[in-house]
Design a protein around this motif. Structure first.
Motif, PDB file in Angstrom:
ATOM      1  N   SER A 180      -9.979 -24.964  34.099  1.00 45.50           N
ATOM      2  CA  SER A 180     -10.065 -23.928  33.061  1.00 45.50           C
ATOM      3  C   SER A 180      -8.758 -23.170  32.891  1.00 45.50           C
ATOM      4  N   LEU A 237      -6.912 -24.220  29.756  1.00 47.21           N
ATOM      5  CA  LEU A 237      -7.563 -24.262  28.447  1.00 47.21           C
ATOM      6  C   LEU A 237      -6.621 -23.735  27.370  1.00 47.21           C
ATOM      7  N   SER A 246     -14.864 -22.006  27.083  1.00 45.01           N
ATOM      8  CA  SER A 246     -15.189 -22.286  28.474  1.00 45.01           C
ATOM      9  C   SER A 246     -15.334 -23.775  28.722  1.00 45.01           C
ATOM     10  N   ASP A 297     -14.698 -19.799  32.034  1.00 45.53           N
ATOM     11  CA  ASP A 297     -14.015 -19.629  30.754  1.00 45.53           C
ATOM     12  C   ASP A 297     -12.514 -19.467  30.945  1.00 45.53           C
TER      13      ASP A 297
END
Length: 318
Positions: free
Chosen positions: A59, A62, A67, A86
């Motif tokens: 994560s 990202l 998430s 997330d």
């Protein structure tokens, strides 16, 4: 670099002038918070803790506000493991065992999850704000590997075409992990001025993996992130970024549970109300209880407002 040792920590770093990046994570406060809601067998706890560490590592890279939801569906004593993390490294996790499941302390991944060979590993990338052209993405692969790290490595290579190596460990106190990734050539890497040749990239990658392979689970469980980084890569030229801090957070809400009930449909909800008198929904992640009586449910279906929501894993109880 100074860090707050009272907080859980994720440390990102890159190898100077090479398309190779790494991360180390240590999750203790959030991991104990997750466990405080459940009493998992030792072997299940270790598996879920390793997934928690892995989800935080993935994560941290990202590229959208959303998430990663990581799930393992097993056909052994453990039927489901779920970790949700997330882009802000807010974590929650849960595990579901089959009724009457007996789990030995030394049970293997195959014993727990893939006894019949039909287990599967699922990663969902779920954007928080649904904008045109940006839809949730889900990748599903069979369970290939005898540990969580290998299962995820196989997923990353098969679904993302990215060389990834993971070392994971967890007990009842801490979940730690190391991630190394070989990035595509000409990747835009924060903080790098130039890149090495393809041969130099490969040499750096092979050397980093070799160093990672010296890390054994007992050391990973007992050594903090700063010490691990120094011990493993003290001869390498790496660039270290400001640390990030994972923490426990559950996004369940009464509104989301209400939307879940609306998805079931009025007929099914009315039938459950007739049998139970009141619907009690407990969040499997944090244990929070949400009660809906006949008046509450009537108001749900009287409203014309519908909202998309990711409902918490839940049990309906009287």
């Amino acid at each position: 670099m100074t860090t707050d040792t009272s907080k859980d920590i994720l440390q990102k770093f890159i190898f100077d002038n090479a398309a190779v990046r790494g991360e180390l994570v240590e999750i203790s406060n959030a991991w104990r918070e997750i466990q405080s809601r459940h009493d998992y067998p030792k072997a299940v706890r270790a598996l879920l803790g390793e997934m928690v560490a892995a989800a935080a590592l993935l994560s941290a890279n990202l590229k959208f506000d959303g998430s990663i939801v990581m799930q393992i569906h097993g056909d052994g004593p453990v039927k489901l493991l779920v970790v949700d993390c997330d882009a802000n490294l807010h974590l929650r996790a849960t595990a579901k065992l089959r009724d009457g499941a007996m789990v030995a302390d030394d049970a293997s991944v195959t014993d727990l999850l893939n006894a019949g060979g039909k287990g599967r590993f699922v990663i969902t990338l779920d954007p928080r704000d649904k904008v045109p052209g940006q839809q949730p993405y889900q990748g599903v692969v069979p369970l290939v590997g005898d540990n969580i790290a290998t299962i995820i490595e196989n997923y990353m290579l098969r679904s993302e075409q990215m060389d990834t190596r993971l070392w994971l460990a967890a007990d009842d106190q801490v979940a730690r992990g190391l991630l190394l990734q070989k990035l595509p050539r000409n990747s835009a890497i924060e903080g790098q001025v130039k890149q090495a040749t393809e041969e130099e990239d490969l040499e750096t990658w092979n050397r980093a993996v070799m160093l990672g392979q010296t890390l054994k689970q007992p050391e990973l469980l007992t050594t903090d992130v700063a010490t691990l980084l120094k011990r493993l890569f003290w001869e390498e030229t790496i660039r270290v970024f400001d640390p990030l801090h994972p923490e426990f957070h559950c996004s369940c809400s009464r509104e989301k549970v209400g939307n879940m009930l609306k998805m079931l449909g009025k007929e099914e909800v009315d039938s459950a109300l007739h049998d139970l008198g009141e619907l009690g929904i407990n969040c499997d992640f944090c244990g929070k209880h949400y009660g809906f009586d006949a008046v509450d449910c009537a108001q749900l279906f009287a409203s014309d407002t519908t909202a998309d929501a990711v409902a918490p894993a839940s049990d309906v109880k009287h």
